[in-house]
Design a protein around this motif. Structure first.
Motif, PDB file in Angstrom:
ATOM      1  N   THR A   2       3.548  -2.219  -2.293  1.00 15.89           N
ATOM      2  CA  THR A   2       2.527  -1.664  -1.114  1.00 15.89           C
ATOM      3  C   THR A   2       2.065  -2.963  -0.527  1.00 15.89           C
ATOM      4  O   THR A   2       1.576  -4.002  -1.397  1.00 15.89           O
ATOM      5  N   ARG A 102      -6.494   5.412   5.253  1.00 13.55           N
ATOM      6  CA  ARG A 102      -5.774   4.377   5.716  1.00 13.55           C
ATOM      7  C   ARG A 102      -5.828   3.776   7.025  1.00 13.55           C
ATOM      8  O   ARG A 102      -5.949   2.459   7.346  1.00 13.55           O
ATOM      9  N   ASN A 123      -3.826   1.343  -3.808  1.00 13.51           N
ATOM     10  CA  ASN A 123      -2.591   2.035  -3.421  1.00 13.51           C
ATOM     11  C   ASN A 123      -2.435   2.599  -1.976  1.00 13.51           C
ATOM     12  O   ASN A 123      -1.552   2.851  -1.453  1.00 13.51           O
ATOM     13  N   THR A 124      -3.574   2.482  -1.243  1.00  9.94           N
ATOM     14  CA  THR A 124      -3.529   2.865   0.090  1.00  9.94           C
ATOM     15  C   THR A 124      -3.598   1.847   0.987  1.00  9.94           C
ATOM     16  O   THR A 124      -3.076   2.093   2.179  1.00  9.94           O
ATOM     17  N   GLY A 125      -3.408   0.595   0.369  1.00 15.12           N
ATOM     18  CA  GLY A 125      -3.262  -0.812   1.223  1.00 15.12           C
ATOM     19  C   GLY A 125      -4.533  -1.436   1.510  1.00 15.12           C
ATOM     20  O   GLY A 125      -4.235  -2.077   2.559  1.00 15.12           O
ATOM     21  N   ALA A 227       0.977   2.661 -10.332  1.00 22.41           N
ATOM     22  CA  ALA A 227       2.107   2.540  -9.627  1.00 22.41           C
ATOM     23  C   ALA A 227       3.279   3.235 -10.420  1.00 22.41           C
ATOM     24  O   ALA A 227       3.233   3.000 -11.750  1.00 22.41           O
ATOM     25  N   GLU A 232       5.378  -3.404  -9.487  1.00 25.13           N
ATOM     26  CA  GLU A 232       4.216  -3.259  -8.699  1.00 25.13           C
ATOM     27  C   GLU A 232       3.147  -4.356  -9.066  1.00 25.13           C
ATOM     28  O   GLU A 232       2.775  -5.144  -8.146  1.00 25.13           O
TER      29      GLU A 232
END
Length: 348
Positions: A2, A102, A123-125, A227, A232
């Motif tokens: 990610t 996001r 996890n969405t960045g 993850a 990750e």
């Protein structure tokens, strides 16, 4: 892998959302909540905006998800603050629109049960910020702790490195929020003893993951926001703290052991372990009991780390958990742990 980026920072004068993704405790305890809002306005020059479920006890997961969506989607909102934690934010996660969030990255501040949303954002960045809830840190009696305020100000407005320092004095004894007299004087405190280091012969740098250990245990059990590939987390820095529920040393060990058996624990290059809360209104302890509790927790952490991550650098008693003061840590952002010089630097 990610790609994680820092969201744009607010500026003085901007509007910021205040939401209750877990419990609507502002409705039960308005005194620390209103004080926190006042400090956002006067000390940080930000304009807080409340949402429908912010003061609503018993709000549904759908109502709380709607507030999160509204806060992130509004282009006029430049940051999002959690009022406080709770115990069921995990029920909100499946209702969130990842693409909406996001597409509208914003700094989010919260801890404890907000570990759920912090893990979701990573996890969405999006880098989030572990710490600085409105009712606790901003609503601290008498004044914000200077160390907390300085850290929050840097996290809000100043990109770049920020060096953490051990607290000279700290506190974990609370007073009744329903009593106006609670807010007339500073909380008590006791002398700090600095940080304790293990495997301090190296310098490591990585992105953070972790949060409140009890909440992580729930995410692991539900298999949410973990993850799929443990790689990750290779080289990352694990940040862990325990709450006012004061989990037993054995519970702490078992959670870490289970992370080890899942293949997670050995991936991290370093662990920052927060100073544990050793006293609560529901479980008041003597000073001797508090010292024993902290020592037993440290022993449990060491036992697990020696079994699953023997080479990781560990720093104990970093002030980012449920104790006072509380520094803000970037969640998914970069931390540099310099063992030889005994320095910890975060990037906001």
């Amino acid at each position: 892998m990610t790609t994680i980026t820092y969201p744009p920072k607010p500026s003085p004068g901007d509007r910021v959302a205040v939401i209750s993704p877990s419990a609507g405790l502002p409705g039960l305890f308005p005194l620390p909540y209103e004080l926190g809002l006042e400090r956002l306005r006067e000390e940080f020059e930000l304009e807080p905006v409340e949402y429908p479920a912010t003061r609503k006890m018993g709000s549904t997961p759908a109502e709380r998800a709607a507030d999160i969506h509204a806060a992130f989607a509004d282009p006029g909102i430049k940051a999002v603050f959690a009022s406080i934690g709770g115990d069921d934010q995990i029920t909100v996660l499946p209702l969130l629109d990842r693409e909406l969030i996001r597409a509208n990255p914003k700094p989010f501040f919260g801890l404890s049960d907000n570990t759920n949303l912090l893990a979701y954002l990573r996890n969405t960045g999006i880098v989030g910020y572990h710490g600085a809830s409105v009712m606790v840190e901003l609503g601290r009696p008498a004044a914000m702790h200077p160390q907390t305020a300085d850290s929050l100000r840097a996290a809000l407005f100043t990109p770049g490195p920020y060096e953490l320092r051990p607290a000279e004095r700290w506190n974990d004894v609370d007073r009744d929020w329903a009593d106006p007299a609670t807010f007339d004087e500073e909380p008590g405190g006791r002398p700090g003893s600095g940080w304790s280091w293990v495997n301090a012969d190296r310098v490591v740098e990585g992105r953070t993951w972790g949060g409140c250990l009890e909440i992580l245990a729930g995410l692991l059990m539900a298999d949410l926001e973990i993850a799929r590939d443990p790689a990750e987390y290779d080289g990352d820095v694990l940040i862990l703290e325990t709450s006012e529920e004061m989990p037993s040393a054995e519970e702490v060990f078992r959670t870490l052991r289970n992370m080890g058996e899942r293949g997670l624990l050995g991936r991290f290059s370093a662990l920052l372990m927060a100073r544990p809360k050793t006293w609560s209104l529901e479980r008041p302890t003597s000073p001797e009991e508090g010292v024993r509790y902290a020592a037993e927790q440290r022993g449990a952490v060491l036992r697990a780390m020696r079994a699953y991550a023997p080479g990781a650098t560990i720093v104990f008693d970093v002030d980012f958990g449920h104790t006072d003061p509380q520094v803000v840590l970037p969640y998914g952002g970069t931390v540099r742990v310099d063992g030889p010089s005994r320095r910890v630097t975060v990037t906001y």
